[in-house]
Motif scaffolding. Sequence first.
Motif, short mmCIF file in Angstrom:
data_model
loop_
_atom_site.label_atom_id
_atom_site.label_comp_id
_atom_site.label_asym_id
_atom_site.label_seq_id
_atom_site.Cartn_x
_atom_site.Cartn_y
_atom_site.Cartn_z
N THR A 235 -39.34 47.66 -15.00
CA THR A 235 -40.26 47.26 -16.08
C THR A 235 -39.54 46.44 -17.13
O THR A 235 -40.05 45.40 -17.60
CB THR A 235 -40.90 48.50 -16.72
OG1 THR A 235 -41.64 49.22 -15.72
CG2 THR A 235 -41.82 48.12 -17.86
N ALA A 236 -38.34 46.87 -17.51
CA ALA A 236 -37.58 46.15 -18.54
C ALA A 236 -37.25 44.73 -18.08
O ALA A 236 -37.38 43.77 -18.85
CB ALA A 236 -36.30 46.92 -18.87
N LEU A 237 -36.83 44.58 -16.83
CA LEU A 237 -36.42 43.27 -16.35
C LEU A 237 -37.62 42.36 -16.10
O LEU A 237 -37.50 41.14 -16.19
CB LEU A 237 -35.58 43.41 -15.10
CG LEU A 237 -34.21 44.08 -15.33
CD1 LEU A 237 -33.45 44.22 -14.02
CD2 LEU A 237 -33.37 43.30 -16.34
N ARG A 238 -38.77 42.94 -15.83
CA ARG A 238 -39.98 42.12 -15.68
C ARG A 238 -40.50 41.68 -17.04
O ARG A 238 -40.92 40.53 -17.21
CB ARG A 238 -41.07 42.91 -14.95
CG ARG A 238 -40.70 43.25 -13.52
CD ARG A 238 -41.80 44.01 -12.80
NE ARG A 238 -42.87 43.10 -12.36
CZ ARG A 238 -43.85 43.47 -11.53
NH1 ARG A 238 -43.89 44.71 -11.05
NH2 ARG A 238 -44.77 42.61 -11.17
N ASP A 239 -40.49 42.59 -18.01
CA ASP A 239 -41.09 42.29 -19.31
C ASP A 239 -40.14 41.58 -20.25
O ASP A 239 -40.53 40.68 -20.99
CB ASP A 239 -41.57 43.58 -19.97
CG ASP A 239 -42.71 44.25 -19.23
OD1 ASP A 239 -43.30 43.58 -18.35
OD2 ASP A 239 -42.98 45.43 -19.50
N ALA B 110 -34.80 49.79 -7.85
CA ALA B 110 -35.97 49.38 -8.62
C ALA B 110 -36.92 48.52 -7.79
O ALA B 110 -38.12 48.46 -8.07
CB ALA B 110 -35.52 48.60 -9.86
N LEU B 111 -36.38 47.87 -6.76
CA LEU B 111 -37.19 47.01 -5.90
C LEU B 111 -37.54 47.68 -4.57
O LEU B 111 -38.17 47.05 -3.71
CB LEU B 111 -36.44 45.70 -5.63
CG LEU B 111 -36.16 44.84 -6.86
CD1 LEU B 111 -35.22 43.69 -6.50
CD2 LEU B 111 -37.45 44.31 -7.47
N GLY B 112 -37.11 48.94 -4.41
CA GLY B 112 -37.38 49.63 -3.15
C GLY B 112 -36.58 49.09 -1.99
O GLY B 112 -36.99 49.18 -0.83
#
Length: 330
Positions: free
Chosen positions: A28-32, A157-159
């Motif tokens: 979430t942090a790296l996307r946002d 985080a990406l599975g």
Amino acid sequence: MPVPLIDLSPWFHGTGRDRDQVASAVDTALRDSGFLMVTGHGVPDELRDRTRALARRFFALPEATKAAYAVTVGGRGWLPPGVEANAYAEGTESPPDLKESYSVGADDAVGDPEVDAFWFQPNVWPDEVPELAATAREYLSRMRTLSDQLLTVFAAALGLPAEFFTRHTGHPTYTFNINWYPPMSRVGTPEAGQFRIGPHTDFGTVTVLDRQAGVGGLQVCTSDGRWEDAPFDPTAFTVNIGDLMARWTGDRWRSTRHRVLPPDPSAPDEDLVSLIFFYETDHDARINSLAPPLGSTRYPEVVASEYLRGKLDEITVGQHDRIGPDGVVP
């Protein structure tokens, strides 16, 4: 918050569910944001403080003494004022950044003279501060370990398999820049458009930053284009991804613009020292974008060292005017 705070302790010491929660928070942090702060990283405060104190001893030396170690961007040694302008990477003409740096990095040669001459140069250490070499090597070791741990979290985080990223860091390139941002009382009033570091994105996979709070400190650009002061926690590292990682994830994650503000008249004697570890990949790693649904953009394959070398040339004062339309310096 423009930079969320994440405790890594549950990743290292918790259950599988705890690790999943950390990985989800990182995604979430790296996307946002493209940035996060991490605590629970295990790096001793004493090592960070010692590295910074020894670096200050070097930067306090006379200019003539430091000049014996002078290099330009990509070299190992002292980067004096005037050699770097990070805003050039965005195509913005700007005065040079208001900083000095001492730069070291990966020095375990691969045996190819052309590769070693740039990416695995021997590190140079100042004779005047003999303790810096051992301390910086210890810091580098800690940063490489932490960076690989972060890449393992990124994969979760990406599975993806745990080694998805670290299988490309068996013999990586990396750079450690110790940046000194002198006070206004030393450098004078900044020129129009001049920063301690101009607006830019980082170039590699992951950056681990140990910084000090200050009036002329770090700002990040939010997804809606606003500049905001980065929050500060003295126990945390500030972590962000670079262009190569954003490309690798097909733009799932943001390589976020950031800058370091110029010295401010309200704090004319403020000087700051930042410890910045830029982690990359094996020099010959071939980077391909993740396909949907993980990624959204498919970029052509790039060789990591070729891609990064072009980015470094862009920010080098004196090189900028020589860069051709294909992005290559003749």
